[in-house]
Enzyme design. Structure first.
Site, mmCIF file in Angstrom:
data_model
loop_
_atom_site.group_PDB
_atom_site.id
_atom_site.type_symbol
_atom_site.label_atom_id
_atom_site.label_comp_id
_atom_site.label_asym_id
_atom_site.label_seq_id
_atom_site.Cartn_x
_atom_site.Cartn_y
_atom_site.Cartn_z
ATOM 1 N N ASN A 1 -12.526 6.252 -5.069
ATOM 2 C CA ASN A 1 -12.157 5.372 -5.890
ATOM 3 C C ASN A 1 -12.911 4.191 -5.456
ATOM 4 O O ASN A 1 -13.822 4.242 -4.672
ATOM 5 C CB ASN A 1 -10.725 5.056 -5.593
ATOM 6 C CG ASN A 1 -10.303 5.011 -4.014
ATOM 7 O OD1 ASN A 1 -10.917 4.008 -3.661
ATOM 8 N ND2 ASN A 1 -9.367 5.839 -3.426
ATOM 9 N N ASP B 1 -5.027 10.772 -3.928
ATOM 10 C CA ASP B 1 -3.789 11.604 -4.045
ATOM 11 C C ASP B 1 -4.160 13.028 -4.090
ATOM 12 O O ASP B 1 -3.433 13.911 -3.482
ATOM 13 C CB ASP B 1 -2.827 11.191 -5.179
ATOM 14 C CG ASP B 1 -2.728 9.743 -5.261
ATOM 15 O OD1 ASP B 1 -2.246 9.377 -4.209
ATOM 16 O OD2 ASP B 1 -2.761 9.125 -6.272
ATOM 17 N N PRO C 1 -2.370 14.777 2.037
ATOM 18 C CA PRO C 1 -1.212 14.415 2.769
ATOM 19 C C PRO C 1 -0.720 12.836 2.521
ATOM 20 O O PRO C 1 -1.447 12.229 2.148
ATOM 21 C CB PRO C 1 -1.566 14.622 4.343
ATOM 22 C CG PRO C 1 -3.081 14.527 4.203
ATOM 23 C CD PRO C 1 -3.342 14.889 2.794
ATOM 24 N N ASP C 2 0.583 12.639 2.656
ATOM 25 C CA ASP C 2 1.199 11.224 2.259
ATOM 26 C C ASP C 2 1.184 10.587 3.606
ATOM 27 O O ASP C 2 1.974 10.825 4.584
ATOM 28 C CB ASP C 2 2.373 11.206 1.617
ATOM 29 C CG ASP C 2 2.640 10.104 1.135
ATOM 30 O OD1 ASP C 2 2.603 8.997 1.824
ATOM 31 O OD2 ASP C 2 3.620 9.780 0.037
ATOM 32 N N ILE C 3 -0.223 9.714 3.947
ATOM 33 C CA ILE C 3 -0.136 9.387 5.363
ATOM 34 C C ILE C 3 0.812 8.320 5.592
ATOM 35 O O ILE C 3 1.568 8.234 6.736
ATOM 36 C CB ILE C 3 -1.510 8.666 5.676
ATOM 37 C CG1 ILE C 3 -2.616 9.769 5.419
ATOM 38 C CG2 ILE C 3 -1.513 8.024 6.993
ATOM 39 C CD1 ILE C 3 -4.139 9.035 5.242
ATOM 40 N N LEU C 4 1.456 7.544 4.771
ATOM 41 C CA LEU C 4 2.283 6.410 4.824
ATOM 42 C C LEU C 4 3.760 6.958 4.857
ATOM 43 O O LEU C 4 4.446 6.726 6.001
ATOM 44 C CB LEU C 4 2.187 5.306 3.698
ATOM 45 C CG LEU C 4 3.274 4.415 3.681
ATOM 46 C CD1 LEU C 4 3.168 3.479 4.729
ATOM 47 C CD2 LEU C 4 3.198 3.491 2.316
ATOM 48 N N LYS D 1 8.176 2.221 -4.768
ATOM 49 C CA LYS D 1 7.346 3.069 -3.535
ATOM 50 C C LYS D 1 7.827 2.598 -2.250
ATOM 51 O O LYS D 1 7.901 3.365 -1.333
ATOM 52 C CB LYS D 1 5.904 2.350 -3.401
ATOM 53 C CG LYS D 1 4.901 2.952 -2.592
ATOM 54 C CD LYS D 1 3.626 2.720 -2.719
ATOM 55 C CE LYS D 1 2.531 3.342 -1.672
ATOM 56 N NZ LYS D 1 1.070 2.849 -1.949
#
Length: 425
Positions: free
Chosen positions: A236, A304, A331-334, A364
């Site tokens: 991105n 994502d 993976p969703d790090i947050l 979110k």
């Protein structure tokens, strides 16, 4: 080939110069090599013979040594080092460094070096607080010189206040932190102590002054790159500039900062330990390895999705139809950090949005389980630009910061974090 770290220690002319002997001993004990440059004034407090015996290396004292200039030279002397440490950095030395004066060996090699520099000031409290010294410190920070603040206490002159040289053990810990924490993480020491992204913004005042002193702040910044084949990747437009500015502001506020950075070409802020990664999974591993942390600020724009299969060779065209690209979720790090057993006390996520900014940010916040969401409107040139407009969303409400320079957004965010941490304690 030896992998030992090399320290060039410049010893200025102040009573605190006697502590250089103990610092040399600690550097050697840590398995590093050390060469000493002793100023003419420094030689009034400690002798070359003492430093040579402790360092097991020749001590350099003059720019006019025919032997040294023929065999090594003042430029080579600094370039062989991984870190140049000026200790004690007297008011006179700091003034010369800030002004670009090169009238002896120490100041000449400081002007000629591209090696990271750590200055450890020590002087009378009045000299430390003088407007000229504070002005010189600001210039040095803007030039990318890392400054280790002096301690407060009794001084040899009989006065009390800030200006006392930190204990050698604390200085050694700072040296080790800047060269890597010993956990096996490899740091890019060529860029480790680069210019400060705060771009001349006023620094936090010393001491109380340093509201995040003793806190570990973990920050992610930049994009991730997810390889498709050896030459293509999914990414991105994140520049990393906002995250790097926040890291700089947190370090200015006295925090121990770990910056996990995606692939960006930005110099590391002074006083920040940087870990470079490329993919989302590498970033997740680096974040978990950096725990525990008091505060985590997840600024990075993490992809994502990644290619389910990473081809070993470049994918070739076959006919008119493009090859199918099967994706797998990253993976969703947050969210993972929110559920981690070592969850930071204050967990802040960032949300890049182009519409319905506040609405999407509130969703979110609930979905990720973090404490705050900083939502920025990335329409236009925000991802690569100099300014940002953000919404701060918390369980208590929200606030909007109109378009500001990214360094100012960083400073305001760190001030808000500092206030919150102070009020909670």
């Amino acid at each position: 080939m030896s992998t030992a770290r090399h320290i060039l220690l410049i010893i200025g002319g102040g009573i605190a110069a006697y502590k250089a002997s103990e610092l040399i001993r600690l550097i050697k004990k840590a398995g590093m090599t050390v060469r000493c440059v002793l100023t003419e004034s420094g030689a009034q407090f400690v002798t070359p013979m003492t430093l040579a015996a402790l360092s097991e290396n020749e001590v350099h004292t003059t720019l006019w040594s025919l032997k040294d200039e023929a065999e090594m030279g003042h430029i080579q002397l600094s370039r062989e080092a991984d870190l140049v440490v000026v200790c004690p950095a007297t008011a006179n030395l700091l003034a010369k460094m800030a002004g670009g004066i090169a009238d002896d060996l120490a100041t000449t090699l400081l002007l000629a070096t591209d090696t990271p520099v750590l200055a450890v000031p020590a002087m009378n409290v009045r000299m430390w607080e003088h407007a000229a010294t504070q002005r010189n410190l600001e210039q040095l920070k803007a030039d990318g010189i890392a400054i280790m603040p002096p301690d407060e206490g009794d001084m040899a002159c009989g006065e009390y206040g800030p200006g006392r040289l930190p204990d050698p053990e604390a200085i050694m810990a700072e040296i080790s932190r800047r060269l890597g924490d010993g956990s096996g993480t490899t740091l890019d020491t060529a860029s480790e102590l680069g210019p400060n992204p705060l771009d001349g913004q006023p620094a936090f005042a010393p001491d109380a002054h340093r509201p995040l002193h003793g806190r570990h702040v973990l920050i992610t910044a930049g994009p991730t790159r997810e390889p498709i084949d050896p030459v293509r990747y999914i990414a991105n437009r994140s520049s990393g500039r906002q995250g790097f500015a926040i890291a700089a502001a947190a370090a200015e506020a006295g925090a121990d900062v770990t910056l996990v950075a995606g692939p960006v070409h930005l110099p590391t802020p002074a006083g920040v330990m940087r870990v470079d990664v490329e993919t989302a999974r590498e970033m997740e591993a680096a974040v978990h390895a950096a725990l525990p942390a008091d505060i985590a600020i997840m600024v990075a724009a993490v992809a994502d999705w990644r290619a389910a299969e990473n081809a070993d060779q470049k994918i070739k065209k076959k006919g008119d139809a493009p090859p199918p690209l099967k994706l797998a979720e990253n993976p969703d790090i947050l969210a993972g950090l929110a559920n981690h057993k070592a969850r930071p006390g204050l967990l802040i996520g960032f949300a890049a949005e182009t519409e319905n900014i506040a609405e999407h940010a509130r969703a979110k916040l609930a979905r990720k389980g973090c404490d705050w969401i900083v939502a920025n409107d990335v329409s236009g040139d925000v991802m690569g630009g100099d300014e940002n407009s953000v919404h701060i969303i918390t369980a208590e409400g929200s606030e909007i910061w109109e378009r500001l320079p990214k360094p100012e957004v960083a400073r305001r965010l760190v001030e808000k974090i500092s206030t919150t941490i102070t009020e909670e304690n």
